[in-house]
Design a protein around this motif. Sequence first.
Motif, short mmCIF file in Angstrom:
data_model
loop_
_atom_site.label_atom_id
_atom_site.label_comp_id
_atom_site.label_asym_id
_atom_site.label_seq_id
_atom_site.Cartn_x
_atom_site.Cartn_y
_atom_site.Cartn_z
N LYS A 149 2.01 11.65 -5.10
CA LYS A 149 0.68 12.09 -4.67
C LYS A 149 0.34 11.43 -3.33
O LYS A 149 -0.14 12.11 -2.41
CB LYS A 149 -0.37 11.69 -5.75
N VAL A 150 0.61 10.15 -3.18
CA VAL A 150 0.35 9.45 -1.91
C VAL A 150 1.20 10.06 -0.81
O VAL A 150 0.71 10.28 0.32
CB VAL A 150 0.63 7.93 -2.06
N GLU A 151 2.45 10.37 -1.12
CA GLU A 151 3.36 10.96 -0.13
C GLU A 151 2.84 12.33 0.34
O GLU A 151 2.79 12.60 1.54
CB GLU A 151 4.76 11.13 -0.76
N ILE A 152 2.42 13.19 -0.60
CA ILE A 152 1.92 14.51 -0.26
C ILE A 152 0.62 14.44 0.52
O ILE A 152 0.44 15.11 1.51
CB ILE A 152 1.78 15.38 -1.53
N LEU A 153 -0.29 13.61 0.05
CA LEU A 153 -1.59 13.49 0.73
C LEU A 153 -1.44 12.86 2.11
O LEU A 153 -2.22 13.15 3.02
CB LEU A 153 -2.57 12.69 -0.13
N GLY A 154 -0.42 12.05 2.29
CA GLY A 154 -0.16 11.43 3.60
C GLY A 154 0.32 12.45 4.62
O GLY A 154 0.21 12.23 5.83
N ARG A 155 0.89 13.58 4.18
CA ARG A 155 1.36 14.63 5.08
C ARG A 155 0.26 15.61 5.48
O ARG A 155 0.47 16.46 6.31
CB ARG A 155 2.50 15.41 4.44
#
Length: 156
Positions: A149-155
């Motif tokens: 979730k952090v990885e996706i939201l960071g993009r």
Amino acid sequence: MEVKGHNGTVVWDGTFITIRRKGFLARATIGKGEKRIPVGSVTAVQWKPAGALVNGFIQFTLGGGNEARSRFGAQTMDAVHDENSVIFVKNQMRAFDALRSEIEQAIAARYAPPVQAAAPASDPLAHLRQLAELHAAGVLSDEEFNAKKVEILGRL
């Protein structure tokens, strides 16, 4: 595209190279008539530019053809007797160079890898919903879900 040379005319229609010969010079060297060569049969285009005192030529090499190397200084004279060559003089060279360029591009296009369709851009929110469903189903742990979730939201 149609380009007139010293001992023949070359016509390029995007699919076939047609060499037309007529008149005394054609009859005395190769013979008058017409030869159509599919571009798929051409494996190379040989080119010799015309100079102030010498003629140039364009020659089409065909797969399975029997080529012989010319001796020094006899290249143009050998091309005069080759049915896949057309001789040109210096003031015709620009038109023959443009013809050569178009034919070589067509040959290269036949060997170019096919263009792959671009992969559709993924929707980050749809991906996040899928991860949430996997998390709710117990496939992903809390740590795995939160990291993704952090990885996706960071993009975004």
